[in-house]
Write an enzyme that holds these catalytic residues in place. Structure first.
Site, PDB file in Angstrom:
ATOM      1  N   ASN A  12       0.868  -1.184   0.000  1.00  0.00           N
ATOM      2  CA  ASN A  12       0.000   0.000   0.000  1.00  0.00           C
ATOM      3  C   ASN A  12       0.902   1.230   0.000  1.00  0.00           C
ATOM      4  O   ASN A  12       1.505   1.556   1.021  1.00  0.00           O
ATOM      5  CB  ASN A  12      -0.893  -0.024   1.251  1.00  0.00           C
ATOM      6  N   TRP A  13       0.985   1.883  -1.136  1.00  0.00           N
ATOM      7  CA  TRP A  13       1.878   3.051  -1.255  1.00  0.00           C
ATOM      8  C   TRP A  13       1.282   4.325  -0.654  1.00  0.00           C
ATOM      9  O   TRP A  13       1.952   5.344  -0.575  1.00  0.00           O
ATOM     10  CB  TRP A  13       2.230   3.283  -2.733  1.00  0.00           C
ATOM     11  N   LYS A  14       0.021   4.271  -0.287  1.00  0.00           N
ATOM     12  CA  LYS A  14      -0.648   5.465   0.263  1.00  0.00           C
ATOM     13  C   LYS A  14      -0.446   6.650  -0.694  1.00  0.00           C
ATOM     14  O   LYS A  14      -0.423   6.456  -1.906  1.00  0.00           O
ATOM     15  CB  LYS A  14      -0.133   5.773   1.668  1.00  0.00           C
ATOM     16  N   HIS A  96      -9.421   1.473   5.159  1.00  0.00           N
ATOM     17  CA  HIS A  96      -8.125   1.656   5.828  1.00  0.00           C
ATOM     18  C   HIS A  96      -8.316   2.633   6.983  1.00  0.00           C
ATOM     19  O   HIS A  96      -9.097   3.585   6.882  1.00  0.00           O
ATOM     20  CB  HIS A  96      -7.099   2.189   4.815  1.00  0.00           C
ATOM     21  N   GLU A  98      -6.637   5.015   7.946  1.00  0.00           N
ATOM     22  CA  GLU A  98      -6.375   6.422   7.582  1.00  0.00           C
ATOM     23  C   GLU A  98      -7.601   7.039   6.920  1.00  0.00           C
ATOM     24  O   GLU A  98      -7.882   8.220   7.095  1.00  0.00           O
ATOM     25  CB  GLU A  98      -5.130   6.504   6.682  1.00  0.00           C
ATOM     26  N   GLU A 165      -5.347  -4.690  10.918  1.00  0.00           N
ATOM     27  CA  GLU A 165      -4.324  -3.657  11.037  1.00  0.00           C
ATOM     28  C   GLU A 165      -4.540  -2.865  12.323  1.00  0.00           C
ATOM     29  O   GLU A 165      -5.327  -1.895  12.337  1.00  0.00           O
ATOM     30  CB  GLU A 165      -4.409  -2.693   9.851  1.00  0.00           C
ATOM     31  N   GLY A 171       2.553   2.409  10.614  1.00  0.00           N
ATOM     32  CA  GLY A 171       3.521   3.488  10.418  1.00  0.00           C
ATOM     33  C   GLY A 171       4.270   3.888  11.682  1.00  0.00           C
ATOM     34  O   GLY A 171       4.923   4.929  11.712  1.00  0.00           O
ATOM     35  N   SER A 207       3.462  -2.015  10.301  1.00  0.00           N
ATOM     36  CA  SER A 207       4.928  -2.006  10.459  1.00  0.00           C
ATOM     37  C   SER A 207       5.576  -3.361  10.175  1.00  0.00           C
ATOM     38  O   SER A 207       6.559  -3.736  10.820  1.00  0.00           O
ATOM     39  CB  SER A 207       5.313  -1.499  11.852  1.00  0.00           C
ATOM     40  N   GLY A 228       2.798  -1.136   4.290  1.00  0.00           N
ATOM     41  CA  GLY A 228       2.845   0.277   3.927  1.00  0.00           C
ATOM     42  C   GLY A 228       4.267   0.709   3.635  1.00  0.00           C
ATOM     43  O   GLY A 228       4.794   0.510   2.538  1.00  0.00           O
ATOM     44  N   GLY A 229       4.917   1.287   4.625  1.00  0.00           N
ATOM     45  CA  GLY A 229       6.245   1.879   4.442  1.00  0.00           C
ATOM     46  C   GLY A 229       7.245   0.979   3.727  1.00  0.00           C
ATOM     47  O   GLY A 229       7.940   1.420   2.796  1.00  0.00           O
TER      48      GLY A 229
HETATM   49  C1  PEP Z   1      -0.746   0.216   6.011  1.00  0.00           C
HETATM   50  O1  PEP Z   1      -0.827   1.392   5.722  1.00  0.00           O
HETATM   51  O2  PEP Z   1      -1.641  -0.542   5.634  1.00  0.00           O
HETATM   52  C2  PEP Z   1       0.398  -0.232   6.804  1.00  0.00           C
HETATM   53  C3  PEP Z   1       0.376  -1.421   7.311  1.00  0.00           C
HETATM   54  O3  PEP Z   1       1.441   0.658   6.936  1.00  0.00           O
HETATM   55  P1  PEP Z   1       2.881   0.367   7.586  1.00  0.00           P
HETATM   56  O4  PEP Z   1       3.358  -0.954   7.035  1.00  0.00           O
HETATM   57  O5  PEP Z   1       3.732   1.504   7.173  1.00  0.00           O
HETATM   58  O6  PEP Z   1       2.670   0.294   9.061  1.00  0.00           O
END
Ligand code: PEP
Length: 245
Positions: A12-14, A96, A98, A165, A171, A207, A228-229
């Site tokens: 997920n590049w957001k 999500h 966010e 999640e 993040g 994470s 994500g990251g």
């Molecule tokens: C996400 O945004 O779905 C996520 C899991 O982000 P991160 O891996 O950066 O925690």
């Protein structure tokens, strides 16, 4: 029954990624010959979907990060599930945390988006997860199970993917322990209303990185990861996928 389920690693590049970042696909080009047993999905921003759809390797699936509840019409700025399917997407993330936080998306909105995705032939990745406060108050499982029952439309297990999640892990560099993740995934599977819960894919997100992926992904009810990251860096994303060799 975990053997029925192929693992899925989804990036997920957001709100990250410009045209120059299409290079990412070349960096991953040979990966699949090493990991034929895992499905790999990338959800870049909508602005990159068209060009990535034209250049992606066949094994790499593409997904949107959100879709509208409705099929078409006067909704400036929104992108419908049908538009994503039309581009060659197979999946779309909905709910999500966010989007729940930034756009006030409720379980009812998430459910309507998931329904729109299924109608368009996409698999929605429906995100659920508790806040730190809810976890510390002992409410994590109740919150997450209630998000599942209120946010998932009536459907078969194979028509959706669930992503657990924990909000406090997204993040932040903090992850659920493999044991806590396994316990929550097992609770979600047990709460699935259909008789086909063994076919339900439940991803862990929060994470995940090359250092913790193996321990998380080897849990019997953890069917993959939403990343994500670490999905922004081809070497880290590839290294997470390689743990599934
Ligand atoms: C996400 O945004 O779905 C996520 C899991 O982000 P991160 O891996 O950066 O925690």
């Amino acid at each position: 029954m975990a053997m029925m389920r192929r693992k899925l690693v989804a990036g997920n590049w957001k709100m990250n990624g410009l045209q120059k970042d299409r290079q990412f696909l070349s960096d991953l080009a040979t990966l699949h010959s090493e990991t034929p047993n895992a499905d790999v999905l990338l959800c870049p921003p909508a602005t990159l979907l068209t060009s990535m759809a034209a250049t992606r390797p066949g094994w790499l699936m593409l997904g949107g990060q959100d879709c509208a509840m409705t099929q078409s019409g006067a909704h400036t700025g929104d992108i419908s599930a049908e538009m994503l399917a039309d581009l060659g997407c197979s999946h779309v993330i909905v709910g999500h945390s966010e989007r729940r936080a930034d756009h006030g998306e409720t379980d009812a909105v998430v459910r309507a988006k998931a329904q729109a995705a299924i109608q368009a032939g996409l698999i929605p990745i429906i995100c659920v997860g508790e806040t730190l406060e809810q976890r510390e108050s002992g409410l994590a499982e109740a919150v997450v199970v209630s998000q599942l029952s209120a946010g998932v439309p009536e459907c078969e297990a194979g028509q959706v993917v669930i992503a657990y999640e924990p909000v406090w892990a997204i993040g932040t560099g903090r992850t659920a322990s493999p044991e806590d993740a396994q316990a929550m995934h097992a609770a979600l599977r047990a709460a699935w209303s259909g008789a086909d819960s063994a076919a339900l894919r439940i991803l862990y997100g929060g994470s995940m990185n090359p250092g913790n992926a193996d321990a998380l992904l080897s849990q019997s009810d953890v069917d993959g990861g939403l990343i994500g990251g670490a999905s922004l860096k081809p070497d880290q994303f590839a290294s997470i996928i390689r743990t599934l060799r």
